[in-house]
Design a protein around this motif. Structure first.
Motif, PDB file in Angstrom:
ATOM      1  N   ILE A   1      -1.310  10.144  -6.974  1.00  7.52           N
ATOM      2  CA  ILE A   1      -2.172   8.971  -7.052  1.00  7.52           C
ATOM      3  C   ILE A   1      -1.813   8.000  -5.928  1.00  7.52           C
ATOM      4  O   ILE A   1      -0.669   7.531  -5.843  1.00  7.52           O
ATOM      5  CB  ILE A   1      -2.044   8.255  -8.413  1.00  7.52           C
ATOM      6  N   ALA A   2      -2.781   7.707  -5.052  1.00  9.43           N
ATOM      7  CA  ALA A   2      -2.589   6.653  -4.058  1.00  9.43           C
ATOM      8  C   ALA A   2      -2.722   5.317  -4.784  1.00  9.43           C
ATOM      9  O   ALA A   2      -3.543   5.178  -5.700  1.00  9.43           O
ATOM     10  CB  ALA A   2      -3.631   6.768  -2.960  1.00  9.43           C
ATOM     11  N   TYR A   3      -1.920   4.344  -4.390  1.00 11.44           N
ATOM     12  CA  TYR A   3      -2.016   3.071  -5.092  1.00 11.44           C
ATOM     13  C   TYR A   3      -1.645   1.900  -4.194  1.00 11.44           C
ATOM     14  O   TYR A   3      -0.924   2.045  -3.205  1.00 11.44           O
ATOM     15  CB  TYR A   3      -1.154   3.070  -6.354  1.00 11.44           C
ATOM     16  N   SER A   4      -2.194   0.761  -4.562  1.00 12.01           N
ATOM     17  CA  SER A   4      -1.794  -0.515  -3.983  1.00 12.01           C
ATOM     18  C   SER A   4      -1.207  -1.346  -5.108  1.00 12.01           C
ATOM     19  O   SER A   4      -1.475  -1.105  -6.290  1.00 12.01           O
ATOM     20  CB  SER A   4      -2.975  -1.221  -3.316  1.00 12.01           C
ATOM     21  N   HIS A   5      -0.388  -2.333  -4.745  1.00  8.69           N
ATOM     22  CA  HIS A   5       0.332  -3.091  -5.774  1.00  8.69           C
ATOM     23  C   HIS A   5       0.493  -4.537  -5.345  1.00  8.69           C
ATOM     24  O   HIS A   5       0.788  -4.816  -4.179  1.00  8.69           O
ATOM     25  CB  HIS A   5       1.716  -2.472  -6.023  1.00  8.69           C
ATOM     26  N   SER A   6       0.256  -5.437  -6.277  1.00 14.69           N
ATOM     27  CA  SER A   6       0.522  -6.850  -6.057  1.00 14.69           C
ATOM     28  C   SER A   6       1.378  -7.350  -7.215  1.00 14.69           C
ATOM     29  O   SER A   6       1.128  -7.001  -8.369  1.00 14.69           O
ATOM     30  CB  SER A   6      -0.780  -7.661  -5.976  1.00 14.69           C
ATOM     31  N   GLU A   7       2.376  -8.146  -6.907  1.00 13.04           N
ATOM     32  CA  GLU A   7       3.285  -8.628  -7.946  1.00 13.04           C
ATOM     33  C   GLU A   7       2.637  -9.656  -8.857  1.00 13.04           C
ATOM     34  O   GLU A   7       3.156  -9.944  -9.930  1.00 13.04           O
ATOM     35  CB  GLU A   7       4.556  -9.205  -7.307  1.00 13.04           C
ATOM     36  N   GLU A   8       1.506 -10.197  -8.441  1.00  7.50           N
ATOM     37  CA  GLU A   8       0.719 -11.068  -9.308  1.00  7.50           C
ATOM     38  C   GLU A   8      -0.688 -10.502  -9.427  1.00  7.50           C
ATOM     39  O   GLU A   8      -1.087  -9.615  -8.668  1.00  7.50           O
ATOM     40  CB  GLU A   8       0.667 -12.492  -8.759  1.00  7.50           C
ATOM     41  N   ASN A   9      -1.443 -11.011 -10.386  1.00  2.60           N
ATOM     42  CA  ASN A   9      -2.807 -10.541 -10.582  1.00  2.60           C
ATOM     43  C   ASN A   9      -3.716 -11.163  -9.530  1.00  2.60           C
ATOM     44  O   ASN A   9      -4.039 -12.346  -9.604  1.00  2.60           O
ATOM     45  CB  ASN A   9      -3.293 -10.900 -11.993  1.00  2.60           C
TER      46      ASN A   9
ATOM     47  N   ARG B   1     -10.093   0.439  -1.202  1.00  2.00           N
ATOM     48  CA  ARG B   1     -10.977   1.017  -0.189  1.00  2.00           C
ATOM     49  C   ARG B   1     -10.172   1.480   1.021  1.00  2.00           C
ATOM     50  O   ARG B   1     -10.456   2.534   1.608  1.00  2.00           O
ATOM     51  CB  ARG B   1     -12.036  -0.009   0.232  1.00  2.00           C
ATOM     52  N   SER B   2      -9.136   0.726   1.399  1.00  2.00           N
ATOM     53  CA  SER B   2      -8.356   1.080   2.588  1.00  2.00           C
ATOM     54  C   SER B   2      -7.528   2.342   2.375  1.00  2.00           C
ATOM     55  O   SER B   2      -7.078   2.958   3.343  1.00  2.00           O
ATOM     56  CB  SER B   2      -7.447  -0.086   2.983  1.00  2.00           C
ATOM     57  N   LEU B   3      -7.343   2.752   1.123  1.00  2.09           N
ATOM     58  CA  LEU B   3      -6.582   3.968   0.812  1.00  2.09           C
ATOM     59  C   LEU B   3      -7.485   5.176   0.553  1.00  2.09           C
ATOM     60  O   LEU B   3      -6.995   6.308   0.472  1.00  2.09           O
ATOM     61  CB  LEU B   3      -5.701   3.734  -0.424  1.00  2.09           C
ATOM     62  N   ALA B   4      -8.787   4.935   0.420  1.00  2.00           N
ATOM     63  CA  ALA B   4      -9.714   6.003   0.066  1.00  2.00           C
ATOM     64  C   ALA B   4      -9.937   6.956   1.238  1.00  2.00           C
ATOM     65  O   ALA B   4     -10.096   6.517   2.386  1.00  2.00           O
ATOM     66  CB  ALA B   4     -11.045   5.411  -0.383  1.00  2.00           C
ATOM     67  N   THR B   5      -9.973   8.251   0.949  1.00  2.00           N
ATOM     68  CA  THR B   5     -10.172   9.257   1.988  1.00  2.00           C
ATOM     69  C   THR B   5     -11.519   9.966   1.877  1.00  2.00           C
ATOM     70  O   THR B   5     -11.916  10.670   2.797  1.00  2.00           O
ATOM     71  CB  THR B   5      -9.054  10.311   1.933  1.00  2.00           C
ATOM     72  N   ALA B   6     -12.222   9.801   0.758  1.00  5.88           N
ATOM     73  CA  ALA B   6     -13.510  10.468   0.565  1.00  5.88           C
ATOM     74  C   ALA B   6     -14.642   9.639   1.159  1.00  5.88           C
ATOM     75  O   ALA B   6     -14.492   8.435   1.432  1.00  5.88           O
ATOM     76  CB  ALA B   6     -13.765  10.698  -0.926  1.00  5.88           C
ATOM     77  N   ASP B   7     -15.787  10.268   1.347  1.00  5.80           N
ATOM     78  CA  ASP B   7     -16.965   9.553   1.836  1.00  5.80           C
ATOM     79  C   ASP B   7     -17.618   8.726   0.738  1.00  5.80           C
ATOM     80  O   ASP B   7     -18.307   7.745   1.025  1.00  5.80           O
ATOM     81  CB  ASP B   7     -17.997  10.538   2.397  1.00  5.80           C
ATOM     82  N   TYR B   8     -17.416   9.146  -0.513  1.00  8.54           N
ATOM     83  CA  TYR B   8     -18.083   8.485  -1.635  1.00  8.54           C
ATOM     84  C   TYR B   8     -17.053   7.794  -2.512  1.00  8.54           C
ATOM     85  O   TYR B   8     -16.099   8.419  -2.985  1.00  8.54           O
ATOM     86  CB  TYR B   8     -18.909   9.494  -2.437  1.00  8.54           C
ATOM     87  N   LEU B   9     -17.263   6.497  -2.729  1.00  7.79           N
ATOM     88  CA  LEU B   9     -16.342   5.670  -3.499  1.00  7.79           C
ATOM     89  C   LEU B   9     -16.897   5.488  -4.900  1.00  7.79           C
ATOM     90  O   LEU B   9     -18.017   4.987  -5.078  1.00  7.79           O
ATOM     91  CB  LEU B   9     -16.174   4.311  -2.812  1.00  7.79           C
ATOM     92  N   LEU B  10     -16.115   5.862  -5.902  1.00  8.86           N
ATOM     93  CA  LEU B  10     -16.549   5.855  -7.291  1.00  8.86           C
ATOM     94  C   LEU B  10     -15.672   4.864  -8.058  1.00  8.86           C
ATOM     95  O   LEU B  10     -14.491   5.112  -8.284  1.00  8.86           O
ATOM     96  CB  LEU B  10     -16.428   7.272  -7.885  1.00  8.86           C
ATOM     97  N   TYR B  11     -16.239   3.754  -8.450  1.00  6.80           N
ATOM     98  CA  TYR B  11     -15.519   2.661  -9.104  1.00  6.80           C
ATOM     99  C   TYR B  11     -15.531   2.896 -10.616  1.00  6.80           C
ATOM    100  O   TYR B  11     -16.579   3.091 -11.222  1.00  6.80           O
ATOM    101  CB  TYR B  11     -16.190   1.344  -8.721  1.00  6.80           C
ATOM    102  N   LEU B  12     -14.337   2.843 -11.214  1.00  3.88           N
ATOM    103  CA  LEU B  12     -14.180   3.109 -12.643  1.00  3.88           C
ATOM    104  C   LEU B  12     -13.249   2.064 -13.241  1.00  3.88           C
ATOM    105  O   LEU B  12     -12.239   1.709 -12.635  1.00  3.88           O
ATOM    106  CB  LEU B  12     -13.596   4.516 -12.837  1.00  3.88           C
TER     107      LEU B  12
ATOM    108  N   TYR C   1       0.832  -1.198   0.000  1.00  5.01           N
ATOM    109  CA  TYR C   1       0.000   0.000   0.000  1.00  5.01           C
ATOM    110  C   TYR C   1       0.870   1.253   0.000  1.00  5.01           C
ATOM    111  O   TYR C   1       1.851   1.345   0.753  1.00  5.01           O
ATOM    112  CB  TYR C   1      -0.923   0.008   1.216  1.00  5.01           C
ATOM    113  N   PHE C   2       0.463   2.239  -0.836  1.00  2.00           N
ATOM    114  CA  PHE C   2       1.222   3.465  -0.972  1.00  2.00           C
ATOM    115  C   PHE C   2       0.255   4.655  -0.978  1.00  2.00           C
ATOM    116  O   PHE C   2      -0.179   5.116  -2.041  1.00  2.00           O
ATOM    117  CB  PHE C   2       2.053   3.449  -2.259  1.00  2.00           C
ATOM    118  N   PRO C   3      -0.111   5.155   0.204  1.00  2.00           N
ATOM    119  CA  PRO C   3      -1.039   6.291   0.279  1.00  2.00           C
ATOM    120  C   PRO C   3      -0.376   7.562  -0.226  1.00  2.00           C
ATOM    121  O   PRO C   3       0.838   7.744  -0.076  1.00  2.00           O
ATOM    122  CB  PRO C   3      -1.371   6.383   1.765  1.00  2.00           C
ATOM    123  N   GLN C   4      -1.174   8.418  -0.858  1.00  4.04           N
ATOM    124  CA  GLN C   4      -0.651   9.709  -1.282  1.00  4.04           C
ATOM    125  C   GLN C   4      -0.622  10.650  -0.083  1.00  4.04           C
ATOM    126  O   GLN C   4      -1.239  10.376   0.954  1.00  4.04           O
ATOM    127  CB  GLN C   4      -1.532  10.313  -2.389  1.00  4.04           C
TER     128      GLN C   4
END
Length: 297
Positions: free
Chosen positions: A71-79, A90-101, A8-11
Motif C-alpha cells: 500500500i502506497a501511503y501519505s501521512h500527516s501527524e495532524e488531520n 494523487r502524487s502517489l498514484a500510478t494508474a491512469d484512472y483514479l478511483l476515490y473510496l 510520502y511513502f510510495p510502494q
C-alpha cells in the motif's frame, strides 16, 4: 503550509501498470479501514494500486499500513482533511484512472470490473463515473436504502453478500460522491480538490463543478457497481467548514442549484447532460445568497 506537513511513502513499482489507483483518505479509523481494504482484496477483479492517506494514524493504522507492504501511503501527524489528503494521494498514484473510496465503505463483488467496463466504453476521458451506494439511511435518491448494519459490530456481511444485487436500481445522473472515477489528466487539468473547502464539506460538488467548467457532461451513476456505506464515520467527528457558503462564494450559486439544474442528480441516466433552464426565482434566490455573504463571517 499544510502540504509541508505531509510525508510520502510510495510502494515498490510493479512491472505491470494497474488499471485503477484506489485513493482512500482515513483518520484514526483502523477497523473500518481494514474492513474496506479486506473487501477490495476479496471482491475486486481488475488490477489496482492501493493508496491511503493517514491523518494522524495514532490508533494503530500507521503501524498496520507499514506492515502491509503493498500500500502506497501519505501521512500527516495532524488531520489535514480530505482535500489535502486527496491531492497528496494523487502524487502517489500510478494508474491512469483514479478511483476515490471512503474508508467506511465495503465494496461488493466485481464493483471495479463494472466501472472498468463503463470507463472503456467512454469515447474520451471527459467523464465522471460513480458506483452506487447501499446505505442504512439513504443520504440521497442516488443510493439504495437497505440496512445491513450501522457499524462493524452490527454488520450483516453474509446477508449483504446474498442480497446486494437483488435490489432494483437504474443508472442515474449526477455523479458526485465517492466511489467515483476520473482520468488523471482531467484531475490535473482542474487542479484536484480545492483546499479552500478544507477539511472537506462541499468539496465533492465543487470538484464536480470544476469538471463541468472543463467541459465534462457525462456524469453517470452506475447501478450495477455497488458498495455498502456505513455512513460518514469521520465526518461526524470533524469540525465542519462552512462549505455551503464557500460554494456560493466560489460559483455564484448554491450547490442545490448546481445539483438540480446542471447535474440533475438522481434522475434516470439518459446520456450526456444539457443544462436545464433555470427559473427566474432560482436566479433571484442565488442573488440573495450572494448578497448575504457580505454578512457572513
Amino acid at each position: 503550509m499544510m502540504e509541508e506537513k505531509i510525508s510520502y511513502f510510495p510502494q515498490q513499482v510493479s512491472e505491470s501498470k494497474p488499471f485503477f489507483s484506489i485513493l482512500i483518505p482515513t483518520w484514526n479509523n483502523l477497523a473500518f479501514l481494514q474492513n474496506c481494504i479486506r473487501s477490495i482484496r476479496q471482491h475486486s477483479t481488475t488490477s489496482y494500486q492501493l493508496v491511503v492517506h493517514l491523518n494522524e494514524g495514532t490508533d494503530g493504522s500507521l503501524e498496520w499500513i507499514k506492515e502491509q507492504g503493498d500500500i502506497a501511503y501519505s501521512h500527516s501527524e495532524e488531520n489535514v482533511g480530505v482535500c489535502y489528503a486527496m491531492n497528496a494521494m494523487r502524487s502517489l498514484a500510478t494508474a491512469d484512472y483514479l478511483l476515490y473510496l471512503n474508508d467506511d465503505m465495503y465494496v461488493l463483488p466485481n464493483w471495479d470490473g463494472i466501472l472498468q467496463e463503463e470507463v472503456l466504453a467512454c469515447p474520451d476521458n471527459y467523464f465522471f463515473i460513480s458506483a452506487t451506494m447501499i446505505e442504512p439511511r439513504a443520504q440521497s435518491n442516488c443510493s439504495i436504502e437497505q440496512a445491513y448494519g450501522y457499524n462493524l459490530e452490527t454488520f450483516e456481511e453474509e446477508r449483504l453478500l446474498k442480497e446486494w444485487n437483488t435490489w432494483e436500481k437504474e443508472d442515474w445522473q449526477g455523479s458526485t460522491w465517492p466511489p467515483n472515477v476520473v482520468h488523471k489528466d482531467l484531475w490535473d487539468q482542474v487542479g484536484g480538490y480545492s483546499v479552500e473547502f478544507s477539511p472537506g464539506m462541499y468539496s465533492d460538488p465543487d470538484f464536480s463543478m470544476k469538471l463541468w467548467q472543463a467541459g465534462v457532461r457525462l456524469f453517470k451513476g452506475v447501478a450495477r457497481s455497488r458498495v455498502y456505506h456505513f455512513g460518514s464515520i469521520s465526518v461526524k467527528r470533524v469540525k465542519q467548514n462552512k462549505g455551503y457558503y464557500q460554494f456560493i462564494r466560489t460559483w455564484g450559486m448554491s450547490s442545490g442549484t448546481f445539483s438540480k439544474y446542471y447535474l440533475q442528480r438522481g434522475k434516470p441516466f439518459t446520456g450526456p447532460l444539457k443544462k436545464r433552464i433555470i427559473p427566474f426565482w432560482v436566479h433571484l434566490k442565488n442573488w440573495y445568497y450572494r448578497l448575504s455573504l457580505h454578512f457572513k463571517a
